[in-house]
Design a protein around this motif. Sequence first.
Motif, PDB file in Angstrom:
ATOM      1  N   PRO A   1     -15.486  -0.419 -15.558  1.00 47.19           N
ATOM      2  CA  PRO A   1     -14.752  -1.014 -16.688  1.00 47.19           C
ATOM      3  C   PRO A   1     -13.449  -1.692 -16.265  1.00 47.19           C
ATOM      4  O   PRO A   1     -13.076  -2.736 -16.817  1.00 47.19           O
ATOM      5  N   LEU A   2     -12.760  -1.125 -15.268  1.00 43.04           N
ATOM      6  CA  LEU A   2     -11.518  -1.737 -14.802  1.00 43.04           C
ATOM      7  C   LEU A   2     -11.775  -3.063 -14.091  1.00 43.04           C
ATOM      8  O   LEU A   2     -10.967  -3.992 -14.174  1.00 43.04           O
ATOM      9  N   MET A   3     -12.896  -3.176 -13.406  1.00 43.24           N
ATOM     10  CA  MET A   3     -13.222  -4.397 -12.681  1.00 43.24           C
ATOM     11  C   MET A   3     -13.552  -5.548 -13.618  1.00 43.24           C
ATOM     12  O   MET A   3     -13.447  -6.715 -13.225  1.00 43.24           O
ATOM     13  N   ASN A   4     -13.948  -5.249 -14.849  1.00 42.51           N
ATOM     14  CA  ASN A   4     -14.350  -6.292 -15.795  1.00 42.51           C
ATOM     15  C   ASN A   4     -13.231  -6.697 -16.749  1.00 42.51           C
ATOM     16  O   ASN A   4     -13.480  -7.466 -17.688  1.00 42.51           O
ATOM     17  N   LEU A   5     -12.033  -6.182 -16.538  1.00 41.86           N
ATOM     18  CA  LEU A   5     -10.916  -6.588 -17.381  1.00 41.86           C
ATOM     19  C   LEU A   5     -10.537  -8.037 -17.084  1.00 41.86           C
ATOM     20  O   LEU A   5     -10.488  -8.454 -15.926  1.00 41.86           O
ATOM     21  N   LYS A   6     -10.245  -8.787 -18.137  1.00 43.26           N
ATOM     22  CA  LYS A   6      -9.852 -10.175 -17.945  1.00 43.26           C
ATOM     23  C   LYS A   6      -8.401 -10.294 -17.503  1.00 43.26           C
ATOM     24  O   LYS A   6      -8.060 -11.153 -16.686  1.00 43.26           O
ATOM     25  N   ASN A   7      -7.550  -9.423 -17.994  1.00 42.52           N
ATOM     26  CA  ASN A   7      -6.130  -9.438 -17.640  1.00 42.52           C
ATOM     27  C   ASN A   7      -5.855  -8.268 -16.701  1.00 42.52           C
ATOM     28  O   ASN A   7      -6.065  -7.106 -17.062  1.00 42.52           O
ATOM     29  N   ILE A   8      -5.401  -8.575 -15.501  1.00 42.54           N
ATOM     30  CA  ILE A   8      -5.159  -7.530 -14.498  1.00 42.54           C
ATOM     31  C   ILE A   8      -3.676  -7.385 -14.199  1.00 42.54           C
ATOM     32  O   ILE A   8      -3.303  -6.854 -13.143  1.00 42.54           O
ATOM     33  N   SER A   9      -2.839  -7.858 -15.101  1.00 41.30           N
ATOM     34  CA  SER A   9      -1.393  -7.810 -14.838  1.00 41.30           C
ATOM     35  C   SER A   9      -0.889  -6.373 -14.670  1.00 41.30           C
ATOM     36  O   SER A   9       0.083  -6.135 -13.949  1.00 41.30           O
ATOM     37  N   PHE A  10      -1.557  -5.416 -15.321  1.00 38.07           N
ATOM     38  CA  PHE A  10      -1.126  -4.025 -15.181  1.00 38.07           C
ATOM     39  C   PHE A  10      -1.246  -3.558 -13.743  1.00 38.07           C
ATOM     40  O   PHE A  10      -0.366  -2.860 -13.220  1.00 38.07           O
ATOM     41  N   PHE A  11      -2.327  -3.950 -13.060  1.00 41.63           N
ATOM     42  CA  PHE A  11      -2.543  -3.490 -11.690  1.00 41.63           C
ATOM     43  C   PHE A  11      -1.602  -4.187 -10.711  1.00 41.63           C
ATOM     44  O   PHE A  11      -1.238  -3.608  -9.689  1.00 41.63           O
ATOM     45  N   THR A  12      -1.227  -5.426 -11.013  1.00 46.51           N
ATOM     46  CA  THR A  12      -0.298  -6.109 -10.113  1.00 46.51           C
ATOM     47  C   THR A  12       1.082  -5.465 -10.114  1.00 46.51           C
ATOM     48  O   THR A  12       1.825  -5.590  -9.138  1.00 46.51           O
ATOM     49  N   LYS A  13       1.427  -4.792 -11.214  1.00 51.99           N
ATOM     50  CA  LYS A  13       2.725  -4.123 -11.272  1.00 51.99           C
ATOM     51  C   LYS A  13       2.759  -2.852 -10.429  1.00 51.99           C
ATOM     52  O   LYS A  13       3.826  -2.283 -10.220  1.00 51.99           O
ATOM     53  N   LEU A  14       1.597  -2.405  -9.952  1.00 51.74           N
ATOM     54  CA  LEU A  14       1.519  -1.175  -9.164  1.00 51.74           C
ATOM     55  C   LEU A  14       1.438  -1.448  -7.676  1.00 51.74           C
ATOM     56  O   LEU A  14       1.070  -0.561  -6.904  1.00 51.74           O
ATOM     57  N   ASN A  15       1.756  -2.701  -7.254  1.00 51.17           N
ATOM     58  CA  ASN A  15       1.691  -3.011  -5.837  1.00 51.17           C
ATOM     59  C   ASN A  15       2.655  -2.164  -5.015  1.00 51.17           C
ATOM     60  O   ASN A  15       2.394  -1.861  -3.847  1.00 51.17           O
ATOM     61  N   ALA A  16       3.779  -1.799  -5.611  1.00 53.62           N
ATOM     62  CA  ALA A  16       4.751  -0.981  -4.877  1.00 53.62           C
ATOM     63  C   ALA A  16       4.190   0.393  -4.533  1.00 53.62           C
ATOM     64  O   ALA A  16       4.689   1.054  -3.619  1.00 53.62           O
ATOM     65  N   LEU A  17       3.150   0.835  -5.248  1.00 49.40           N
ATOM     66  CA  LEU A  17       2.536   2.116  -4.932  1.00 49.40           C
ATOM     67  C   LEU A  17       1.951   2.123  -3.530  1.00 49.40           C
ATOM     68  O   LEU A  17       1.914   3.159  -2.864  1.00 49.40           O
ATOM     69  N   GLY A  18       1.488   0.934  -3.077  1.00 44.31           N
ATOM     70  CA  GLY A  18       0.960   0.852  -1.720  1.00 44.31           C
ATOM     71  C   GLY A  18       2.008   1.148  -0.671  1.00 44.31           C
ATOM     72  O   GLY A  18       1.727   1.814   0.331  1.00 44.31           O
ATOM     73  N   VAL A  19       3.232   0.679  -0.873  1.00 45.81           N
ATOM     74  CA  VAL A  19       4.301   0.951   0.077  1.00 45.81           C
ATOM     75  C   VAL A  19       4.614   2.442   0.120  1.00 45.81           C
ATOM     76  O   VAL A  19       4.822   3.027   1.196  1.00 45.81           O
ATOM     77  N   VAL A  20       4.629   3.091  -1.047  1.00 45.46           N
ATOM     78  CA  VAL A  20       4.881   4.534  -1.091  1.00 45.46           C
ATOM     79  C   VAL A  20       3.805   5.284  -0.328  1.00 45.46           C
ATOM     80  O   VAL A  20       4.081   6.219   0.442  1.00 45.46           O
ATOM     81  N   SER A  21       2.543   4.894  -0.513  1.00 42.97           N
ATOM     82  CA  SER A  21       1.437   5.558   0.182  1.00 42.97           C
ATOM     83  C   SER A  21       1.538   5.374   1.687  1.00 42.97           C
ATOM     84  O   SER A  21       1.305   6.315   2.459  1.00 42.97           O
ATOM     85  N   ILE A  22       1.885   4.162   2.114  1.00 45.94           N
ATOM     86  CA  ILE A  22       1.984   3.896   3.551  1.00 45.94           C
ATOM     87  C   ILE A  22       3.124   4.696   4.167  1.00 45.94           C
ATOM     88  O   ILE A  22       2.976   5.291   5.245  1.00 45.94           O
ATOM     89  N   ILE A  23       4.262   4.726   3.493  1.00 43.55           N
ATOM     90  CA  ILE A  23       5.410   5.479   4.022  1.00 43.55           C
ATOM     91  C   ILE A  23       5.073   6.964   4.121  1.00 43.55           C
ATOM     92  O   ILE A  23       5.380   7.631   5.125  1.00 43.55           O
ATOM     93  N   TYR A  24       4.429   7.503   3.082  1.00 46.73           N
ATOM     94  CA  TYR A  24       4.053   8.915   3.146  1.00 46.73           C
ATOM     95  C   TYR A  24       3.038   9.162   4.255  1.00 46.73           C
ATOM     96  O   TYR A  24       3.134  10.166   4.984  1.00 46.73           O
ATOM     97  N   LEU A  25       2.064   8.253   4.400  1.00 47.82           N
ATOM     98  CA  LEU A  25       1.028   8.458   5.411  1.00 47.82           C
ATOM     99  C   LEU A  25       1.619   8.420   6.812  1.00 47.82           C
ATOM    100  O   LEU A  25       1.266   9.256   7.670  1.00 47.82           O
ATOM    101  N   VAL A  26       2.515   7.474   7.073  1.00 47.84           N
ATOM    102  CA  VAL A  26       3.143   7.408   8.392  1.00 47.84           C
ATOM    103  C   VAL A  26       4.005   8.645   8.633  1.00 47.84           C
ATOM    104  O   VAL A  26       3.992   9.234   9.733  1.00 47.84           O
ATOM    105  N   GLY A  27       4.758   9.067   7.608  1.00 50.45           N
ATOM    106  CA  GLY A  27       5.543  10.288   7.755  1.00 50.45           C
ATOM    107  C   GLY A  27       4.672  11.506   7.987  1.00 50.45           C
ATOM    108  O   GLY A  27       5.008  12.383   8.803  1.00 50.45           O
ATOM    109  N   PHE A  28       3.548  11.595   7.291  1.00 53.73           N
ATOM    110  CA  PHE A  28       2.609  12.706   7.482  1.00 53.73           C
ATOM    111  C   PHE A  28       2.058  12.713   8.904  1.00 53.73           C
ATOM    112  O   PHE A  28       1.920  13.771   9.540  1.00 53.73           O
ATOM    113  N   ILE A  29       1.743  11.525   9.444  1.00 56.69           N
ATOM    114  CA  ILE A  29       1.198  11.436  10.806  1.00 56.69           C
ATOM    115  C   ILE A  29       2.235  11.884  11.828  1.00 56.69           C
ATOM    116  O   ILE A  29       1.936  12.651  12.755  1.00 56.69           O
ATOM    117  N   LEU A  30       3.467  11.420  11.675  1.00 58.32           N
ATOM    118  CA  LEU A  30       4.515  11.820  12.611  1.00 58.32           C
ATOM    119  C   LEU A  30       4.798  13.315  12.518  1.00 58.32           C
ATOM    120  O   LEU A  30       4.989  13.999  13.548  1.00 58.32           O
TER     121      LEU A  30
END
Length: 602
Positions: free
Chosen positions: A340-369
Amino acid sequence: TPSKMNGDGEGERIPLLIDSGSSRINEMGGGNSFDGRRDDILNTSGGCDSIVSADLIPWEADFDESLSSHRGSWMARSLPWSPSRPTRPAQLQPMPKKQIRKPIVFTPTATPSPRQSRKFDPRTSGKDTYNDDAMSHRFRYKFYSKLAPATQHNALIMPSHVIPPSLFTFGWISEGSQSSLISILSIWNTMMGTSMLAMPWAIAQAGLALGCGSVILMMCITLFTCQIIVRHGEGGTINGQPVEFGDVIKIYLGHKAYIVSQCFSILTICGACMVYWVLMTGFLRNIVNFLVCHHESVENPQFCSIVPPPGPDLDPTLEYSSAAWNGVTIPIYLVLVLFPLMNLKNISFFTKLNALGVVSIIYLVGFILFTTFSNFPGSPFGGLHVEKRYHVELASPKAINLIGVLTLSYFIHNGSLSILRNARNPKNNARDLTIAYSLGCATYLTVGVCLYLSFRSRKIDIQQNFLDNFNVTAQSYVYAFIAQCFLLLQFFTVVPLLAYIVRFQTLTMICDGEAWPSVWHVVGLNSILVGMSISVTIWYPHIGNILRYCGSICGFVYVFAMPMLVDREVLRRKEEYTWSNALLVWLFISFGLANVVGQFLF
């Protein structure tokens, strides 16, 4: 002379082209006014009646020197003709200079499509289904774009369909307001994807020394070709119009090359969707395993089954499995949430969550170290283990596997122009791109080398997703559990964006520029994408191999061949193409082809 006569002997109204600069009148079928381009005009526009008639072009265009050897203002007129009337009437006078005006900017009041313009429905006449004036403007653009090459500074190009920059950047960036820091973080965030999880396995395939060298070498190669895209794409805007790299390919290499590049760009995103589906299935399974099996004993499990360890020096783990919860049903359960999420015509909500990727990467690198320099009991990583029994290799012939993975790891070529289009200082684009690539290279080296050296078993036993090496019964698994929860939540927002890019590029290419022709087109395309992802997850859940095959094949076209061929064409048009440039072009293309062949040999 006209080809038809009316029944009453009166002549038809035929189009004439008048050169107001030299008072010369030329019929559409003759003269040298267009420098031999008459056939192109007729073939492109569908005939002179539909293009150069008085009601379709009621204005004049002041063409530059790129159109004709002399400057002049061209005006379309339609005059009656009869046998008694001379074909070159003397009473026609040049157009006064004061009445000359520039072409109208393409700003249609509606959003017409060619299919809508050919239909007439009396039920919708008078409504804003399409606008005749907007369609006339569209045909004028096509007409004059054919006359003036798109590489000229004053050329008119049709507005292209481009991917919204918000899919890659953080928040809403207005035109010309994006700082260098946002550009760098957006490129780095886009680059850091599923390859991070497979990087320790890829380093183990190549060996420690050759692996580190390959990471740096591929960073330099992919950065070089991406710089070519940004340079010839003029930062994402050509002649005032936003463009993608596909549009640049179409300008310099033609329509066929554009279709090929779009197909391989779409194939790259489809491969990423498959990898995400495999990872989400694994994360969901590991999360349930932790919740159900964490408090059970390996010696006497109640609800879970014992899984042998991946290496001789590791402990066995537990896994929960049933008829309703296994490797076949879990990827199907994901459809209930994601489709259902893939068939949405307006995806502006998901574009606002791009910063979540940076949080995940920072946590993952910190977890690895943290995991690398700690010494938790039961953890598969920790400390430095380079003894002979751990089979540490400096080089291996399977390094080609790492190169295939890295081709996709550094792949941002189809989104680089979208990210940099709104840069505040476009002159810093090359610098920002270099910093972002260097940051990505440092991240990949940190993740790959640290986990490779700290693995407590044979290095060849590192899983293609290094999180699968953790034991759910170990005390340290709680940190891996948090990392997988973060990544699962991030992937739930990324997959709809990838599906949007696939449908945007596919449908605009095959449906006359329509990104949403109908809901059935979108549902059908997403059904195919989901079906492929589920099939790969069930029968071939190996993300490292998927990454290297997809990266090498698609990267050959989009990373190696197309940027170098565009650069060659630009140099040829400037008459600056030398034998050294030719050697560099074919060296890159040969390297990309060898990368593809090598994936099937090792």
